[in-house]
Design a protein around this motif. Structure first.
Motif, PDB file in Angstrom:
ATOM      1  N   HIS A 171       0.816  -1.211   0.000  1.00 51.42           N
ATOM      2  CA  HIS A 171       0.000   0.000   0.000  1.00 51.42           C
ATOM      3  C   HIS A 171       0.853   1.267   0.000  1.00 51.42           C
ATOM      4  CE1 HIS A 171      -4.172  -1.375   0.180  1.00 51.42           C
ATOM      5  NE2 HIS A 171      -3.681  -2.447   0.756  1.00 51.42           N
ATOM      6  N   ASN A 176       2.166   1.643  -3.597  1.00 57.54           N
ATOM      7  CA  ASN A 176       1.102   2.045  -4.514  1.00 57.54           C
ATOM      8  C   ASN A 176       0.492   3.400  -4.169  1.00 57.54           C
ATOM      9  OD1 ASN A 176       1.223  -0.204  -6.175  1.00 57.54           O
ATOM     10  ND2 ASN A 176      -0.233  -1.373  -4.938  1.00 57.54           N
ATOM     11  N   GLN A 228      10.509   0.049  -9.087  1.00 59.02           N
ATOM     12  CA  GLN A 228       9.199  -0.491  -9.449  1.00 59.02           C
ATOM     13  C   GLN A 228       9.122  -1.971  -9.071  1.00 59.02           C
ATOM     14  OE1 GLN A 228       6.642   1.325 -10.690  1.00 59.02           O
ATOM     15  NE2 GLN A 228       7.897   3.178 -10.583  1.00 59.02           N
ATOM     16  N   GLN A 254       6.628  -3.654  -8.812  1.00 61.99           N
ATOM     17  CA  GLN A 254       5.586  -4.264  -9.632  1.00 61.99           C
ATOM     18  C   GLN A 254       6.146  -4.938 -10.872  1.00 61.99           C
ATOM     19  OE1 GLN A 254       5.782  -1.148  -8.551  1.00 61.99           O
ATOM     20  NE2 GLN A 254       3.811  -0.290  -7.921  1.00 61.99           N
ATOM     21  N   TRP A 258       6.450  -9.393  -6.424  1.00 62.30           N
ATOM     22  CA  TRP A 258       5.238  -8.599  -6.225  1.00 62.30           C
ATOM     23  C   TRP A 258       3.983  -9.459  -6.031  1.00 62.30           C
ATOM     24  CZ3 TRP A 258       4.604  -3.957  -4.604  1.00 62.30           C
ATOM     25  CH2 TRP A 258       3.386  -3.289  -4.773  1.00 62.30           C
ATOM     26  N   ASN A 292       1.354  -9.348  -2.937  1.00 61.56           N
ATOM     27  CA  ASN A 292      -0.053  -9.014  -3.162  1.00 61.56           C
ATOM     28  C   ASN A 292      -0.979 -10.047  -2.523  1.00 61.56           C
ATOM     29  OD1 ASN A 292      -0.652  -6.571  -4.497  1.00 61.56           O
ATOM     30  ND2 ASN A 292       0.207  -7.353  -6.401  1.00 61.56           N
TER      31      ASN A 292
END
Length: 307
Positions: free
Chosen positions: A49, A52, A182, A184, A190, A194
């Motif tokens: 979180h 992001n 990054q 992601q 990642w 998640n």
């Protein structure tokens, strides 16, 4: 009100109830559940979180300051009540602990995820970080203040702060954002993060249900109503007053007020037991504030949504 209760509060208490029933039937190992929360689910949730999040760093610092002021206000209120009721020293410390430190993790995060899914979780991450650090620093110092703790022992009391994985998770996420990394782009890293982050809400609430199942609270009398009232009603009222000082937008104000309305943190009972404060009082405050929050959180959320 019914719709908010059905969509936000009822799912929370259904999962808490499942944890309670699970422990009643199988006597679940609470220590394992707590470790899974602390070392897997919460750090993953924080990292995902924060990475992001689009919150600027200056605003994050303001959330930390806001939370510290709420804690300080709760300390002042509970101290005044302890003086007025002539509470014993051990009870006074437990009253302070049970109102200052609130369950921003396995209650606050699911609440924010359901009530304000877009902006709530990123803000709650910084509240949780502040609560973890202050609980294992200020809270430990307060609980051990009358136990003639030596300087070396007092220093050791601060070590739990360094063992909190959430601190390192938020530091890693802030570094990733600062250097424009990054995560992601690395699915092998990642995707597991998640999955863990998505599992936190259900797992944390089931863990809370198991904790409540193992609590044997005394009758609700004496200083207990004060502790519950200060935590569930005083917390959001103090937050409401503080939002008039900080330059937040209305949605952020609502998130912060709701975040301050959650029940007493379970860690307060553990600290009270460790340092010979009134641990029965602290455990009862956790139990009763969680039960009564079914009503108070619903009412507060309804008022915020219609404001």
């Amino acid at each position: 009100m019914w719709i908010l209760f059905r969509d936000v509060c009822l799912p929370i208490f259904i999962l808490i109830g499942l944890g309670w029933l699970l422990d009643r039937r199988f006597k679940v190992d609470l220590d394992t559940l707590v470790k899974l929360n602390l070392y897997l689910f919460v750090p993953a949730f924080i990292f995902v979180h924060v990475v992001n999040s689009e919150l600027p760093g200056s605003e994050a610092v303001q959330f930390v300051g806001f939370t510290l002021l709420v804690i300080a206000s709760m300390f002042l209120l509970s101290s005044l009540v302890a003086i007025a009721t002539r509470a014993a020293p051990s009870t006074r410390k437990s009253l302070q602990l049970s109102t200052m430190f609130y369950n921003s993790g396995n209650y606050g995060i699911p609440l924010m995820t359901l009530a304000f899914p877009e902006k709530g979780p990123p803000i709650q991450v910084f509240i949780l970080m502040t609560m973890n650090i202050t609980t294992f620093s200020i809270g430990l110092s307060l609980a051990s203040s009358q136990n003639n703790t030596s300087p070396s022992a007092a220093w050791k009391n601060l070590l739990p702060v360094l063992r909190q994985p959430s601190i390192y998770a938020i530091a890693a996420a802030l570094l990733a954002r600062h250097f424009h990394l990054q995560p992601q782009n690395l699915p092998v890293l990642w995707e597991p993060l998640n999955y863990l982050a998505a599992a936190l809400v259900g797992f944390a609430l089931i863990t809370l249900g198991v904790q409540l199942s193992k609590t044997k609270p005394p009758r609700l009398r004496g200083p207990f109503p004060w502790a519950v009232g200060i935590r569930l009603l005083g917390g959001p009222l103090v937050a409401l007053a503080l939002t008039q000082v900080f330059p937040f937008d209305p949605l952020t104000n609502h998130i912060l007020i709701l975040g301050a309305s959650v029940p007493t943190a379970v860690n307060t009972a553990l600290i009270a037991h460790e340092f010979k404060a009134d641990s029965a009082f602290a455990a009862a405050a956790v139990f009763y504030s969680t039960v009564f929050s079914l009503a108070t959180v619903t009412i507060i959320l309804t008022l915020l949504k219609v404001a």
